[in-house]
Design an enzyme around this catalytic site. Structure first.
Site, mmCIF file in Angstrom:
data_model
loop_
_atom_site.group_PDB
_atom_site.id
_atom_site.type_symbol
_atom_site.label_atom_id
_atom_site.label_comp_id
_atom_site.label_asym_id
_atom_site.label_seq_id
_atom_site.Cartn_x
_atom_site.Cartn_y
_atom_site.Cartn_z
ATOM 1 N N ASP A 34 0.841 -1.201 0.000
ATOM 2 C CA ASP A 34 0.000 0.000 0.000
ATOM 3 C C ASP A 34 0.875 1.249 0.000
ATOM 4 O OD1 ASP A 34 -2.035 -1.740 0.180
ATOM 5 O OD2 ASP A 34 -2.737 -1.125 2.172
ATOM 6 N N TYR A 35 1.983 1.152 0.745
ATOM 7 C CA TYR A 35 2.867 2.306 0.866
ATOM 8 C C TYR A 35 3.453 2.688 -0.499
ATOM 9 C CZ TYR A 35 6.747 5.253 2.244
ATOM 10 O OH TYR A 35 7.610 6.299 2.349
ATOM 11 N N PHE A 37 2.300 1.971 -3.360
ATOM 12 C CA PHE A 37 1.216 2.456 -4.211
ATOM 13 C C PHE A 37 0.957 3.936 -3.932
ATOM 14 C CE2 PHE A 37 -3.149 3.507 -5.173
ATOM 15 C CZ PHE A 37 -3.333 2.950 -6.426
ATOM 16 N N ASP A 38 0.837 4.277 -2.642
ATOM 17 C CA ASP A 38 0.548 5.665 -2.275
ATOM 18 C C ASP A 38 1.645 6.614 -2.744
ATOM 19 O OD1 ASP A 38 -1.821 4.949 -1.194
ATOM 20 O OD2 ASP A 38 -1.104 4.857 0.876
ATOM 21 N N SER A 83 -2.751 -0.783 15.016
ATOM 22 C CA SER A 83 -3.187 -2.052 14.419
ATOM 23 C C SER A 83 -3.052 -3.140 15.487
ATOM 24 C CB SER A 83 -2.377 -2.366 13.184
ATOM 25 O OG SER A 83 -1.033 -2.460 13.541
ATOM 26 N N LEU A 84 -3.361 -4.344 15.119
ATOM 27 C CA LEU A 84 -3.302 -5.438 16.091
ATOM 28 C C LEU A 84 -2.235 -6.432 15.671
ATOM 29 C CD1 LEU A 84 -7.095 -6.257 16.490
ATOM 30 C CD2 LEU A 84 -5.605 -5.307 18.242
ATOM 31 N N GLU A 113 -14.113 -10.836 20.607
ATOM 32 C CA GLU A 113 -14.978 -10.236 19.579
ATOM 33 C C GLU A 113 -14.676 -10.862 18.226
ATOM 34 O OE1 GLU A 113 -14.234 -6.018 19.548
ATOM 35 O OE2 GLU A 113 -14.444 -5.923 21.732
ATOM 36 N N LYS A 115 -13.556 -10.548 14.371
ATOM 37 C CA LYS A 115 -12.720 -9.592 13.636
ATOM 38 C C LYS A 115 -13.371 -9.374 12.274
ATOM 39 C CE LYS A 115 -7.901 -8.573 12.566
ATOM 40 N NZ LYS A 115 -8.156 -7.829 11.381
ATOM 41 N N ASP A 117 -14.207 -8.162 8.642
ATOM 42 C CA ASP A 117 -13.317 -7.939 7.506
ATOM 43 C C ASP A 117 -13.854 -6.780 6.665
ATOM 44 O OD1 ASP A 117 -11.241 -8.261 5.834
ATOM 45 O OD2 ASP A 117 -11.968 -10.081 4.863
ATOM 46 N N GLU A 173 -15.907 -0.897 12.277
ATOM 47 C CA GLU A 173 -15.552 -1.461 10.982
ATOM 48 C C GLU A 173 -16.743 -1.326 10.033
ATOM 49 O OE1 GLU A 173 -12.490 -2.564 11.147
ATOM 50 O OE2 GLU A 173 -12.169 -3.892 9.440
ATOM 51 N N TYR A 225 -16.664 -0.980 17.914
ATOM 52 C CA TYR A 225 -16.002 -1.849 18.897
ATOM 53 C C TYR A 225 -15.003 -1.156 19.827
ATOM 54 C CZ TYR A 225 -12.917 -2.006 14.793
ATOM 55 O OH TYR A 225 -12.176 -1.680 13.708
ATOM 56 N N LYS A 288 -9.302 -8.936 23.762
ATOM 57 C CA LYS A 288 -8.914 -7.690 24.435
ATOM 58 C C LYS A 288 -8.992 -7.870 25.943
ATOM 59 C CE LYS A 288 -10.984 -5.037 20.674
ATOM 60 N NZ LYS A 288 -12.098 -4.213 20.208
ATOM 61 N N LYS A 312 -6.152 -15.001 13.478
ATOM 62 C CA LYS A 312 -6.731 -15.029 12.137
ATOM 63 C C LYS A 312 -6.989 -16.452 11.694
ATOM 64 C CE LYS A 312 -5.379 -10.852 9.926
ATOM 65 N NZ LYS A 312 -5.331 -10.326 8.588
ATOM 66 N N CYS A 406 -16.698 -16.131 -30.454
ATOM 67 C CA CYS A 406 -17.738 -16.315 -29.437
ATOM 68 C C CYS A 406 -18.149 -17.789 -29.349
ATOM 69 C CB CYS A 406 -18.948 -15.450 -29.780
ATOM 70 S SG CYS A 406 -20.345 -15.723 -28.672
ATOM 71 N N CYS A 409 -21.887 -18.016 -30.778
ATOM 72 C CA CYS A 409 -22.348 -17.660 -32.129
ATOM 73 C C CYS A 409 -21.210 -17.513 -33.136
ATOM 74 C CB CYS A 409 -23.183 -16.388 -32.084
ATOM 75 S SG CYS A 409 -22.201 -14.911 -31.801
ATOM 76 N N CYS A 424 -18.611 -10.162 -27.262
ATOM 77 C CA CYS A 424 -19.113 -10.559 -28.564
ATOM 78 C C CYS A 424 -19.990 -9.417 -29.089
ATOM 79 C CB CYS A 424 -19.932 -11.844 -28.415
ATOM 80 S SG CYS A 424 -20.953 -12.175 -29.857
ATOM 81 N N CYS A 430 -26.691 -13.276 -31.150
ATOM 82 C CA CYS A 430 -26.043 -14.215 -30.232
ATOM 83 C C CYS A 430 -27.066 -14.644 -29.160
ATOM 84 C CB CYS A 430 -24.842 -13.506 -29.606
ATOM 85 S SG CYS A 430 -23.898 -14.499 -28.470
HETATM 86 S S1 IVH Z 1 -9.818 -3.236 17.845
HETATM 87 C C1 IVH Z 1 -6.014 -1.177 18.986
HETATM 88 N N1 IVH Z 1 -11.769 -4.893 17.255
HETATM 89 O O1 IVH Z 1 -8.670 -5.070 12.609
HETATM 90 C C2 IVH Z 1 -7.092 -2.062 18.561
HETATM 91 N N2 IVH Z 1 -10.349 -4.154 15.486
HETATM 92 O O2 IVH Z 1 -5.757 -5.517 12.622
HETATM 93 C C3 IVH Z 1 -7.801 -1.513 17.417
HETATM 94 N N3 IVH Z 1 -10.945 -5.016 13.290
HETATM 95 O O3 IVH Z 1 -7.624 -1.760 12.218
HETATM 96 C C4 IVH Z 1 -8.761 -2.360 16.779
HETATM 97 N N4 IVH Z 1 -12.697 -6.200 13.938
HETATM 98 O O4 IVH Z 1 -9.894 -2.426 11.260
HETATM 99 C C5 IVH Z 1 -10.724 -4.177 16.793
HETATM 100 N N5 IVH Z 1 -13.548 -6.338 16.871
HETATM 101 C C6 IVH Z 1 -12.531 -5.623 16.409
HETATM 102 C C7 IVH Z 1 -12.167 -5.615 15.041
HETATM 103 C C8 IVH Z 1 -11.063 -4.868 14.623
HETATM 104 C C9 IVH Z 1 -11.959 -5.821 12.903
HETATM 105 C C10 IVH Z 1 -9.914 -4.468 12.376
HETATM 106 C C11 IVH Z 1 -9.674 -2.985 12.516
HETATM 107 C C12 IVH Z 1 -8.228 -2.834 12.858
HETATM 108 C C13 IVH Z 1 -7.662 -4.134 12.384
HETATM 109 C C14 IVH Z 1 -6.425 -4.457 13.189
#
Ligand code: IVH
Length: 670
Positions: A34-35, A37-38, A83-84, A113, A115, A117, A173, A225, A288, A312, A406, A409, A424, A430
């Site tokens: 992503d970096y 790309f940006d 991020s996690l 919880e 996660k 997507d 999310e 969340y 958490k 995951k 095609c 046809c 086509c 067709c």
């Molecule tokens: S908590 C510091 N809870 O996962 C914790 N994140 O890999 C911040 N995500 O950027 C996130 N479900 O987009 C949390 N139940 C959930 C989640 C969740 C999806 C995503 C979120 C985050 C990414 C981290």
């Protein structure tokens, strides 16, 4: 750099970045970070600013997945969006649990919880009102996408509580449910537009769109969340989730309090397969530490908190044999390759087919017949071939070659510049295109003909009863032949003929959409009908006339002209006119539905979630209310949407005119 060298650099960047966008959004197999790309996108944007004469209308600085995107304002996050850490096995989780134990002892609980997507979003509420929605971006700063996020119905604009702090931030999310994803993707394919690889990409492409009205048409949802405030409001995360629910936020019901890592493992095991029954995609679970005080104690590392981690699920993948590749011809002539697989059980269902998207995908995979391939599937998403097990390829295996003619046809296939799909061009001869076009015409969003379904159209075509849309209107003269169709009794015939007769009253925009002109979807058809008024003017319109209409770009304009350049299409229109179909836009007819608003006056201002301004106007007038153009002391109500001008608001407040929302208006009509 010389001018021509600059132009070459820009052209090359456009091409390269468009390919990366395609890899990311459609194939979901990015080849750069992503970096990177940006960085490249930023270089291109800078060059475009300095050399606007070379800017390409197809530039990825304007579009994502073929859709126009906007340059949003960048906003710093008050609390960085971390991020996690990811884990994929039980041992990693045991190590995580051990680290926490060493740091804070044994007396703690976890919250488990799902996660989700999707894409993360930060929402800021001030005085109980949603004031800002910002994407994660690089974690420190993101894009201000407030107007687009306001179209998401599950996100409250105004809280149902007085308890909430004056200023706070809530995170969650944004996602698209699988059913909506499949339906919208199919519609895109039918319009000749590219389809997205997964709901996450569809959701993130949507949030970046320029036009909030378009965003509003794509159902998105948001699970919340996490909450941040200056003052500590709650003692535990669990408590905060329960209260957030009562404030009107959509908080997942599939969250549990786990006294120890054992319960966490049970939660993981439960959702491993159960996740495929959810109406949306999750890719793991999040763990958490519950107590905020303990979270504080544990602290954060440079990128992620020490008190949370994600587990995951591995993508559900199996290996099977590619038996053959078949090709489907769609309504617009697009020829889509489909992999036919040796049936195999995956994520709870038997998989027999996988999408191959287009010719480029066959090349990318370098597919050979009989190959052993890895197939991935998530929930209701169409399965996909990830790669080939080359070690198992048989000597002399035949390479899969995308056809040049095609399969239905035998017409030579064409590919338009800048497009990935071959199509086509024989739309009048067709078979699947003929049948598909008539099926589209009778469909719910077009002429909505009662008593007729896709299978009946197929049967009529097979019997030689219909070849064109206009033939539907001659069916009434073919009563005897109709009776020969299996399972088609007198009553059904009568119903169908009634439905067909009734469709002659469908408004012009529905007829226009029903014609199935490439890229002319429902919205475009409405815009055209509204701006151009009748079919004769549309047929005579120049490219310049067309692109001057709101939301009509070069690509759509060219497609319209191409359509009307074909004599067979003109003949169809003449025949349909002779059958008295509507080819002229009617001024909106106001039918009085009630007198509930009689004697009341309204001014409408701003952008609304449920209705367009035109629709609100119609709603008020058809219930006896009167629309005024300016605010005065005599005005009964100001119907206020988002982004209303501040001067209007001020005037209404000064004159004590009550402000109502579209929901309040509906309430008045109940
Ligand atoms: S908590 C510091 N809870 O996962 C914790 N994140 O890999 C911040 N995500 O950027 C996130 N479900 O987009 C949390 N139940 C959930 C989640 C969740 C999806 C995503 C979120 C985050 C990414 C981290």
């Amino acid at each position: 750099m010389s001018k021509s060298a600059i132009k070459d650099t820009m052209d090359a960047l456009v091409k390269e970045l468009n390919q990366h966008n395609y890899n990311y959004y459609v194939l979901a197999t990015p080849t750069i970070s992503d970096y990177e790309f940006d960085q490249k996108l930023e270089t291109l944007a800078k060059l475009e600013k300095e050399n606007p004469e070379f800017a390409d209308p197809d530039s990825p600085t304007l579009k994502v997945g073929g859709e126009i995107t906007k340059n949003f304002i960048t906003v710093n996050h008050k609390w960085p969006m971390l991020s996690l850490g990811n884990t994929y096995n039980e041992q990693d989780l045991l190590d995580f649990d051990e680290r926490i134990r060493k740091s804070i002892g044994d007396n703690f609980e976890y919250v488990c919880e799902l996660k989700f997507d999707g894409l993360s979003i930060s929402l800021t509420y001030e005085q109980h009102k949603l004031v800002r929605a910002v994407t994660r971006g690089d974690g420190k700063k993101g894009d201000d996408v407030t107007n687009n996020v306001k179209t998401i119905r599950s996100i409250p604009h105004q809280l149902k509580t007085m308890e909430a702090p004056e200023i706070f931030e809530i995170r969650g999310e944004i996602l698209m449910h699988l059913a909506a994803f499949n339906r919208l993707n199919k519609e895109r394919e039918e319009l000749g537009e590219i389809s997205y690889a997964n709901p996450r990409n569809f959701a993130s492409g949507t949030i970046k769109m320029q036009d909030s009205n378009e965003v509003a048409k794509r159902p998105l949802d948001c699970f919340l969340y996490a909450m941040n405030t200056d003052k500590t409001h709650f003692k535990t995360h669990w408590e905060s989730l329960q209260i957030l629910k009562t404030w009107g936020f959509h908080v997942s019901e599939h969250t549990i309090l786990a006294p120890s890592i054992t319960e966490v493992f049970a939660f993981i095991k439960y959702w491993e397969l159960e996740r495929f029954k959810l109406s949306y995609a999750i890719d793991g679970i999040v763990l958490k530490v519950n107590s905020y005080a303990q979270q504080q104690e544990l602290g954060i590392t440079a990128k992620s908190p020490r008190w949370a981690i994600s587990y995951k699920y591995k993508a559900q993948e199996v290996e099977t044999i590619l038996e053959k590749v078949t090709y489907q011809v769609g309504r617009t002539g697009a020829v889509t390759p489909v992999a036919n697989l040796k049936p195999v059980l995956l994520a709870g269902t038997t998989v027999k087919r996988a999408t191959l998207h287009n010719a480029n995908e066959i090349e990318r995979l370098d597919l050979h017949l009989g190959d052993s391939v890895f197939v991935e599937k998530g929930g209701e998403i169409i399965p996909k071939i990830i790669n080939v097990n080359l070690e198992k390829r048989k000597l002399g295996a035949v390479k899969v070659i995308y056809p040049v003619i095609c399969p239905e046809c035998d017409t030579q296939l064409l590919r338009k510049e800048g497009e990935v799909a071959f199509y086509c061009p024989n739309d009048e001869g067709c078979p699947p295109q003929i049948v598909g076009k008539i099926q589209h015409f009778i469909g719910r969003k077009a002429m909505n003909i009662d008593g007729l379904g896709d299978e009946t159209i197929e049967a009529f075509y097979q019997k030689g009863l219909i070849r064109h849309i206009s033939d539907l209107y001659t069916l009434k003269d073919k009563a005897e032949e109709l009776k020969t169709i299996a399972r088609f009794g007198e009553r059904s015939i009568e119903n169908m003929l009634k439905g067909i007769e009734f469709s002659k009253q469908m408004p012009f925009e529905k007829v226009l959409f029903g014609l199935g002109i490439r890229y002319v979807g429902e919205t475009v058809a409405k815009k055209l009908a509204f701006a151009i008024k009748n079919i004769d003017r549309l047929m005579a319109a120049s490219l310049e006339d067309l692109v001057a209409i709101d939301e009509i770009g070069q690509r759509i304009a060219e497609s319209i002209q191409e359509y009307f350049n074909k004599p067979a299409h003109l003949l169809q229109i003449e025949l349909l006119k002779a059958h008295n179909l509507q080819f002229e836009a009617k001024e909106i007819e106001i039918t009085l539905q009630s007198e509930k608003l009689s004697g009341k006056t309204f001014v409408i201002s701003g952008v609304f979630e449920k209705f367009s301004r035109e629709e609100l106007k119609e709603l008020i007038e058809s219930n006896g209310g009167k629309i005024l153009s300016s605010i005065s002391a005599k005005l009964s109500y100001l119907v206020a949407g988002d982004n209303m001008g501040p001067s209007k608001l001020e005037k209404a407040q000064k004159l004590n005119v009550p402000l109502i929302s579209e929901d309040d208006l509906l309430e008045m009509l109940k």
